[in-house]
Design a protein around this motif. Sequence first.
Motif, PDB file in Angstrom:
ATOM      1  N   HIS A 125       0.789  -1.683   0.111  1.00  0.00           N
ATOM      2  CA  HIS A 125      -0.048  -0.123   0.078  1.00  0.00           C
ATOM      3  C   HIS A 125       0.752   1.134   0.000  1.00  0.00           C
ATOM      4  CE1 HIS A 125      -3.381  -2.357   0.902  1.00  0.00           C
ATOM      5  NE2 HIS A 125      -2.820  -3.027   2.065  1.00  0.00           N
ATOM      6  N   GLY A 126       2.269   1.269  -0.386  1.00  0.00           N
ATOM      7  CA  GLY A 126       2.834   2.324  -0.579  1.00  0.00           C
ATOM      8  C   GLY A 126       3.763   2.690   1.204  1.00  0.00           C
ATOM      9  N   ALA A 127       4.099   3.285   0.728  1.00  0.00           N
ATOM     10  CA  ALA A 127       5.655   3.809   1.853  1.00  0.00           C
ATOM     11  C   ALA A 127       5.032   4.217   3.346  1.00  0.00           C
ATOM     12  CB  ALA A 127       7.136   4.321   1.516  1.00  0.00           C
ATOM     13  N   GLN A 128       3.964   5.459   2.763  1.00  0.00           N
ATOM     14  CA  GLN A 128       3.740   6.243   4.050  1.00  0.00           C
ATOM     15  C   GLN A 128       2.416   5.022   4.789  1.00  0.00           C
ATOM     16  OE1 GLN A 128       2.314  10.633   3.589  1.00  0.00           O
ATOM     17  NE2 GLN A 128       0.415   9.538   4.311  1.00  0.00           N
ATOM     18  N   SER A 129       1.941   4.367   4.277  1.00  0.00           N
ATOM     19  CA  SER A 129       1.436   3.609   4.526  1.00  0.00           C
ATOM     20  C   SER A 129       1.788   2.480   5.779  1.00  0.00           C
ATOM     21  CB  SER A 129       0.329   2.353   3.984  1.00  0.00           C
ATOM     22  OG  SER A 129      -0.456   3.301   3.134  1.00  0.00           O
ATOM     23  N   GLY A 130       3.046   2.329   4.980  1.00  0.00           N
ATOM     24  CA  GLY A 130       3.651   0.806   5.811  1.00  0.00           C
ATOM     25  C   GLY A 130       4.109   1.923   6.951  1.00  0.00           C
ATOM     26  N   ARG A 131       4.949   2.901   7.207  1.00  0.00           N
ATOM     27  CA  ARG A 131       5.582   3.854   7.899  1.00  0.00           C
ATOM     28  C   ARG A 131       4.672   4.164   9.328  1.00  0.00           C
ATOM     29  NH1 ARG A 131       9.530   8.201   6.203  1.00  0.00           N
ATOM     30  NH2 ARG A 131      11.292   6.812   5.564  1.00  0.00           N
ATOM     31  N   LEU A 132       3.371   4.549   8.678  1.00  0.00           N
ATOM     32  CA  LEU A 132       1.736   4.848   9.902  1.00  0.00           C
ATOM     33  C   LEU A 132       1.584   3.049  10.449  1.00  0.00           C
ATOM     34  CD1 LEU A 132      -0.480   6.723   6.963  1.00  0.00           C
ATOM     35  CD2 LEU A 132       1.084   7.871   9.320  1.00  0.00           C
ATOM     36  N   THR A 133       1.361   2.605  10.023  1.00  0.00           N
ATOM     37  CA  THR A 133       1.883   1.379  10.415  1.00  0.00           C
ATOM     38  C   THR A 133       2.364   0.486  11.747  1.00  0.00           C
ATOM     39  OG1 THR A 133       0.456   0.182   8.580  1.00  0.00           O
ATOM     40  CG2 THR A 133       1.621  -1.469  10.270  1.00  0.00           C
ATOM     41  N   ALA A 134       3.623   0.908  11.017  1.00  0.00           N
ATOM     42  CA  ALA A 134       4.666   1.139  12.004  1.00  0.00           C
ATOM     43  C   ALA A 134       4.287   2.104  13.757  1.00  0.00           C
ATOM     44  CB  ALA A 134       6.356   1.355  11.788  1.00  0.00           C
TER      45      ALA A 134
END
Length: 540
Positions: A125-134
């Motif tokens: 889902h994209g880098a920003q979505s990954g960072r928000l998950t973390a």
Amino acid sequence: MNRALPRPPSAAAGAPATGLAASAPGALFALLLALPLLAGLGSHPLIDVDEGAFSAATRELLASGDWGHTTLNGAPRFDKPILVYWLQAASVALLGLNEWALRLPSALCTWAAALAAERFVGERHGAQSGRLTALILVTAFGPWAMARAATADALLNLLLMLTALDLWRHLESGARPPLRRAAAWAALGLLAKGPIALLVPGAALGLWALSRRDGAALRRALGDPAAWLILIAIAAPWYLYALHRHGMDFIAGFILKHNVGRFTGPMEGHGGSLLYYVLIVPLLWLPWTPLWLRAARHWRALWGDAQLRFWLCWAGFVIVFFSLSGTKLPHYSLYAGPGLLMLTAWALRQSTPGGALRGALWGALALLVLLLGALPWLLQSGAVPIGDALYAALLRGAPTPWAVLAMGAALLVLVALLAAAPGRGLASCAFAPRFATAAWLVALGHGWVVVPWLGEALQGPIQRTALAARALGSDAAVVQWNTHWPSVGVYLQRAVPPRAPQPGELAITRTDRLQRLQPPPNVTLLRQENGVALVRREGF
């Protein structure tokens, strides 16, 4: 269905935004992700009973040089398998015997789980979505708290996360390498906390496959001999060694008492109703729980999506299973973490929340600030009744929490500013990165100020009493008398058995229990602080 599920293509990064979720380079973001977990990590004493017991057992492992067996005050300890003690012992060997070193493995495990989740979501889902998950994982109250505790739970949570992510990678692609990695993670989980590391993934897989009538997927996942060989090769040697060394004592202590016994009845007074986790789970995932309202409204879409159904099965099984368990502790529900995290992240990356949901999220963050900021004041003032005389004395004698008040006020102002209408700088960025940044700052502030005050208030006198006994330099034995504080063994750097003292021995005890003994014992009071006493037993 007997073919692999289609894998979604990687999405492009979201709309340009500032904040932690978008602006920091990868290595810097990883460092920032660790800060709320590390802030103040070694600034307060070990908290009894759990941190004290794990840490004392680790100290005894290092002192004995026997890395296959754990003891607590010289007696075999069957509560947990061996892996967490190895990690803590390695950390202590590198950094010395201190609170920082003992808690560091837990912080690093939660950090690694966040990075793994970031990569998994980012690929889809994209880098920003990954960072928000973390950021969700390291700022949600329950996972954040376990990351700061010298126990086995953050380690198990990491291994469950890795198992879940690789198990899904196998289900969506049919590839065997992810399945075999999942088997390795589950095997390490067996060494971290026991059968629960295999039960949860197995149940989630079974429920998902049965709900989809996908027997082929279940047969593929369970029918790979190499995966079973990996699992057995990693987990079996220590279990066989423990069985060979302890025989039926290991089965009775670890299997029957600390696994079967915890399910069939409440242990150590940790019981609760069937609704226990209905109340606890939302608190443990503050400030993100309002997003579950969005997920609940779209439950049909969640159930219709193969991956989201897997996360529902994972989280649902854990919550139902532990609701039926006789022993209930808040952190048991964190084993639902992979499922709850992915469902929460799904809800966050949908369209920007409406006004009501945004208000609920900001309100949840303010509530978390108020709960942790006001707790020391409520406890110290007596506004919250404390039935235990020792803890009442500890809190009455603790320093006034002015720093906690100042930090709480500053965090509330910060939350209000970031929740305000868009302006310049951070306040002008998209809602999700802005809220995640606010949650990160709140977690950082709590780690630096609130947790150290609570730890010092509740455990400082016990630590100082143990250090005073050590400073006496006496060859006499030191015992725990009518109490159970395993951490004193860490600070004394020797076993401190729980029993009544013999003439000439020192004893660490509770003042209230000492005063109730009849007939009054012949003791000399050497030190007393906030209900904690050090005495020497004189002749009869």
